[in-house]
Design a protein around this motif. Sequence first.
Motif, PDB file in Angstrom:
ATOM      1  N   VAL B  16       0.946  -1.184   0.033  1.00 36.17           N
ATOM      2  CA  VAL B  16       0.052   0.000   0.092  1.00 36.17           C
ATOM      3  C   VAL B  16       1.000   1.244   0.005  1.00 36.17           C
ATOM      4  O   VAL B  16       0.634   2.196  -0.695  1.00 36.17           O
ATOM      5  CB  VAL B  16      -1.046  -0.098   1.380  1.00 36.17           C
ATOM      6  N   GLU B  17       1.806   1.200   0.776  1.00 29.90           N
ATOM      7  CA  GLU B  17       2.848   2.456   0.986  1.00 29.90           C
ATOM      8  C   GLU B  17       3.383   2.571  -0.330  1.00 29.90           C
ATOM      9  O   GLU B  17       3.710   3.616  -0.852  1.00 29.90           O
ATOM     10  CB  GLU B  17       3.790   2.192   1.948  1.00 29.90           C
ATOM     11  N   VAL B  18       3.963   1.509  -1.076  1.00 27.92           N
ATOM     12  CA  VAL B  18       4.691   1.595  -2.394  1.00 27.92           C
ATOM     13  C   VAL B  18       3.476   2.400  -3.531  1.00 27.92           C
ATOM     14  O   VAL B  18       3.937   3.299  -4.276  1.00 27.92           O
ATOM     15  CB  VAL B  18       5.145   0.432  -2.888  1.00 27.92           C
ATOM     16  N   ALA B  19       2.496   1.701  -3.235  1.00 24.06           N
ATOM     17  CA  ALA B  19       1.708   2.125  -4.355  1.00 24.06           C
ATOM     18  C   ALA B  19       1.140   3.645  -4.110  1.00 24.06           C
ATOM     19  O   ALA B  19       0.967   4.636  -5.044  1.00 24.06           O
ATOM     20  CB  ALA B  19       0.229   1.407  -4.156  1.00 24.06           C
ATOM     21  N   ARG B  20       1.016   3.969  -2.865  1.00 27.28           N
ATOM     22  CA  ARG B  20       0.826   5.542  -2.404  1.00 27.28           C
ATOM     23  C   ARG B  20       1.927   6.324  -3.254  1.00 27.28           C
ATOM     24  O   ARG B  20       1.582   7.438  -3.686  1.00 27.28           O
ATOM     25  CB  ARG B  20       0.694   5.629  -1.108  1.00 27.28           C
ATOM     26  N   LEU B  21       3.101   5.998  -3.109  1.00 32.72           N
ATOM     27  CA  LEU B  21       4.293   6.599  -3.463  1.00 32.72           C
ATOM     28  C   LEU B  21       4.259   6.541  -5.102  1.00 32.72           C
ATOM     29  O   LEU B  21       4.815   7.701  -5.595  1.00 32.72           O
ATOM     30  CB  LEU B  21       5.642   6.067  -2.931  1.00 32.72           C
ATOM     31  N   ALA B  22       4.203   5.489  -5.856  1.00 34.63           N
ATOM     32  CA  ALA B  22       4.249   5.149  -7.084  1.00 34.63           C
ATOM     33  C   ALA B  22       3.339   5.253  -8.079  1.00 34.63           C
ATOM     34  O   ALA B  22       3.534   5.509  -9.365  1.00 34.63           O
ATOM     35  CB  ALA B  22       5.389   4.067  -7.123  1.00 34.63           C
ATOM     36  N   SER B  23       2.084   4.815  -7.853  1.00 32.54           N
ATOM     37  CA  SER B  23       1.205   4.462  -8.922  1.00 32.54           C
ATOM     38  C   SER B  23       0.721   5.867  -9.595  1.00 32.54           C
ATOM     39  O   SER B  23       0.493   6.786  -9.140  1.00 32.54           O
ATOM     40  CB  SER B  23      -0.111   3.708  -8.140  1.00 32.54           C
ATOM     41  N   GLY B  24       0.503   5.431 -10.750  1.00 32.95           N
ATOM     42  CA  GLY B  24       0.326   6.459 -11.895  1.00 32.95           C
ATOM     43  C   GLY B  24       1.281   7.478 -12.188  1.00 32.95           C
ATOM     44  O   GLY B  24       0.977   8.359 -13.031  1.00 32.95           O
ATOM     45  N   ARG B  25       2.564   7.010 -11.883  1.00 31.46           N
ATOM     46  CA  ARG B  25       3.562   8.009 -12.220  1.00 31.46           C
ATOM     47  C   ARG B  25       4.454   7.374 -13.250  1.00 31.46           C
ATOM     48  O   ARG B  25       4.682   6.090 -13.073  1.00 31.46           O
ATOM     49  CB  ARG B  25       4.455   8.244 -11.166  1.00 31.46           C
ATOM     50  N   THR B  26       4.924   8.217 -14.220  1.00 33.84           N
ATOM     51  CA  THR B  26       5.863   7.527 -15.143  1.00 33.84           C
ATOM     52  C   THR B  26       7.153   8.392 -15.194  1.00 33.84           C
ATOM     53  O   THR B  26       7.950   8.170 -16.233  1.00 33.84           O
ATOM     54  CB  THR B  26       5.106   7.736 -16.645  1.00 33.84           C
ATOM     55  N   ASP B  27       7.213   9.140 -13.869  1.00 35.97           N
ATOM     56  CA  ASP B  27       8.708   9.504 -14.042  1.00 35.97           C
ATOM     57  C   ASP B  27       9.790   8.522 -13.309  1.00 35.97           C
ATOM     58  O   ASP B  27      11.059   8.926 -13.087  1.00 35.97           O
ATOM     59  CB  ASP B  27       8.643  10.797 -13.456  1.00 35.97           C
ATOM     60  N   ILE B  28       9.137   7.595 -12.449  1.00 32.06           N
ATOM     61  CA  ILE B  28       9.945   6.632 -11.501  1.00 32.06           C
ATOM     62  C   ILE B  28      10.654   5.679 -12.276  1.00 32.06           C
ATOM     63  O   ILE B  28       9.874   5.053 -13.271  1.00 32.06           O
ATOM     64  CB  ILE B  28       9.277   6.277 -10.424  1.00 32.06           C
ATOM     65  N   GLY B  29      11.788   5.320 -12.339  1.00 30.49           N
ATOM     66  CA  GLY B  29      12.284   3.939 -12.947  1.00 30.49           C
ATOM     67  C   GLY B  29      12.866   3.144 -12.320  1.00 30.49           C
ATOM     68  O   GLY B  29      12.989   1.886 -12.605  1.00 30.49           O
ATOM     69  N   ALA B  30      13.026   3.494 -10.868  1.00 28.02           N
ATOM     70  CA  ALA B  30      13.344   2.647  -9.990  1.00 28.02           C
ATOM     71  C   ALA B  30      12.927   2.767  -8.661  1.00 28.02           C
ATOM     72  O   ALA B  30      12.859   3.917  -8.089  1.00 28.02           O
ATOM     73  CB  ALA B  30      14.939   2.745  -9.661  1.00 28.02           C
ATOM     74  N   LEU B  31      12.457   1.606  -7.947  1.00 30.42           N
ATOM     75  CA  LEU B  31      11.941   1.664  -6.554  1.00 30.42           C
ATOM     76  C   LEU B  31      12.679   0.663  -5.792  1.00 30.42           C
ATOM     77  O   LEU B  31      12.566  -0.650  -5.994  1.00 30.42           O
ATOM     78  CB  LEU B  31      10.319   1.133  -6.634  1.00 30.42           C
ATOM     79  N   VAL B  32      13.112   0.925  -4.754  1.00 35.67           N
ATOM     80  CA  VAL B  32      13.776   0.411  -3.804  1.00 35.67           C
ATOM     81  C   VAL B  32      12.818   0.287  -2.492  1.00 35.67           C
ATOM     82  O   VAL B  32      12.655   1.588  -1.988  1.00 35.67           O
ATOM     83  CB  VAL B  32      15.146   0.698  -3.401  1.00 35.67           C
ATOM     84  N   THR B  33      12.585  -0.816  -1.911  1.00 39.56           N
ATOM     85  CA  THR B  33      11.776  -1.128  -0.637  1.00 39.56           C
ATOM     86  C   THR B  33      12.663  -1.878   0.135  1.00 39.56           C
ATOM     87  O   THR B  33      13.300  -3.101  -0.277  1.00 39.56           O
ATOM     88  CB  THR B  33      10.380  -1.775  -0.954  1.00 39.56           C
ATOM     89  N   PHE B  34      12.839  -1.315   1.271  1.00 41.91           N
ATOM     90  CA  PHE B  34      13.407  -2.147   2.579  1.00 41.91           C
ATOM     91  C   PHE B  34      12.389  -2.442   3.517  1.00 41.91           C
ATOM     92  O   PHE B  34      11.714  -1.292   3.936  1.00 41.91           O
ATOM     93  CB  PHE B  34      14.523  -1.544   3.073  1.00 41.91           C
ATOM     94  N   THR B  35      12.230  -3.794   3.830  1.00 39.40           N
ATOM     95  CA  THR B  35      11.572  -3.806   5.131  1.00 39.40           C
ATOM     96  C   THR B  35      12.120  -4.846   6.116  1.00 39.40           C
ATOM     97  O   THR B  35      12.824  -5.920   5.973  1.00 39.40           O
ATOM     98  CB  THR B  35      10.284  -4.827   4.661  1.00 39.40           C
ATOM     99  N   GLY B  36      12.105  -4.166   7.162  1.00 44.09           N
ATOM    100  CA  GLY B  36      12.834  -4.766   8.504  1.00 44.09           C
ATOM    101  C   GLY B  36      11.660  -5.775   9.334  1.00 44.09           C
ATOM    102  O   GLY B  36      10.674  -5.319   9.559  1.00 44.09           O
TER     103      GLY B  36
END
Lengths: 161, 161, 85, 85
Positions: B16-36
């Motif tokens: 959900v957090e990744v979608a909030r940040l990135a969905s619908g955007r076409t400027d992002i080429g790279a998404l890194v997610t770290f979960t502890g």
Amino acid sequence: MKVTVRLQSEPFDAAVEVARLASGRTDIGALVTFTGVCRGSEDGEPIAALTLEHYPGMAESEIERHVAEANKRWPLLGVTVVHRYGRIEPGENIVLVVTASSHRQEAFAAAEFLMDYLKTYAPFWKQVDKADGKSWVDAKAIDDTAAERWSVSRGGHEAAE
Amino acid sequence: MKVTVRLQSEPFDAAVEVARLASGRTDIGALVTFTGVCRGSEDGEPIAALTLEHYPGMAESEIERHVAEANKRWPLLGVTVVHRYGRIEPGENIVLVVTASSHRQEAFAAAEFLMDYLKTYAPFWKQVDKADGKSWVDAKAIDDTAAERWSVSRGGHEAAE
Amino acid sequence: MNLKLRYFAWVRERVGKPEETVEVPPGIATVAELMTWLASRGEEYAHAFNNAKIIRAAIDQKHVRADALIKGAGEIAFFPPMTGG
Amino acid sequence: MNLKLRYFAWVRERVGKPEETVEVPPGIATVAELMTWLASRGEEYAHAFNNAKIIRAAIDQKHVRADALIKGAGEIAFFPPMTGG
């Protein structure tokens, strides 16, 4: 180590892949997920789509070989790599790397290692579809440099030059 | 840059957090997610739970300051940090860092930078609940070393020693 | 000087309270001096601050070194090295 | 020697086919020599292989250098530098 390597034309759901790798486990302390996304422009020009060509068979075995190499270098608990081929539109995902380890340093290092190698050694070729036609994406020197920092002894794995 | 920093006691949903940040955007080429993630054992002994104490107010402002520092160093398109407090059981998530950029190197570097700093400077303290009682987790020298490699000029930000 | 103090993690447990307001005697200028004075306030404080070198401090929610001046501080917090993330 | 060849990306486009089986004349021992011979097979091959230095090759789906021996190969592929990921 739980390994998944998959090539597919349809988009993947990163959350589903992460859950498949990690849910219900209590040995994993760190999960790193890299998602490569198709951008809407390249060098300032809008793009309609990317088309990814690949070498079936070799692509899977190259990726699996690099996953095995990553597992030799770092104490990993799981790796998932999904790479798409075919037509990919801006905003869609292209590639997924998930690494799981007890500690964050190992998970980060393995994810970067795998991405650097996917960029330079996995047999995929990107074609970009712009208003003025289709063209093949040139390999970037920065990606070769990124891959070289891991200084793998690659045997016959060198370029034909 | 789209920034979200949130502290909460309930588990988060990374997707959900990744979608909030990135969905619908076409400027992002790279998404890194770290979960502890909370592991089920520490130093070979099973643990029942972690309890995270934090310094409300300071924790948010410390994290926001480091996000701003990351954004000065790398051309980021978005950062999300979610950190939990309170009781956390094995298998549950603890911390999330998502970084978005045009290219993978920047997204990876920013995510590692933020995690290294969260480990050493964000005012959170972990207590581990084992069969023989509760004890505070000791800070690890390896985390200090990891944070030092970014060699931030920290001003009054040093430890009292 | 009237000062709000906050304690976290095992510093809080040893002192036995999460916060308090104290009247700091004159002549105490730095965070280190404040810790030395606190350690003299009783057994629980001595236990909390007897190894002051490893205790971290923040003035008004910003990390400071032990030689930081406390003049003008609204709130000073003491805690062990952080273990978040 | 009968050999299956595969072409990818702009090598495939220039040659005009994704794969073919060729009868390699005697005396051709290495991947580099194979490329030189291919370049002589017509205009489309010349176009594909005229800058052989940047073309990569794989024998039986493993990356090889231009000086690799082709003896015993089942399938040889030619392609530009990879741009996946």
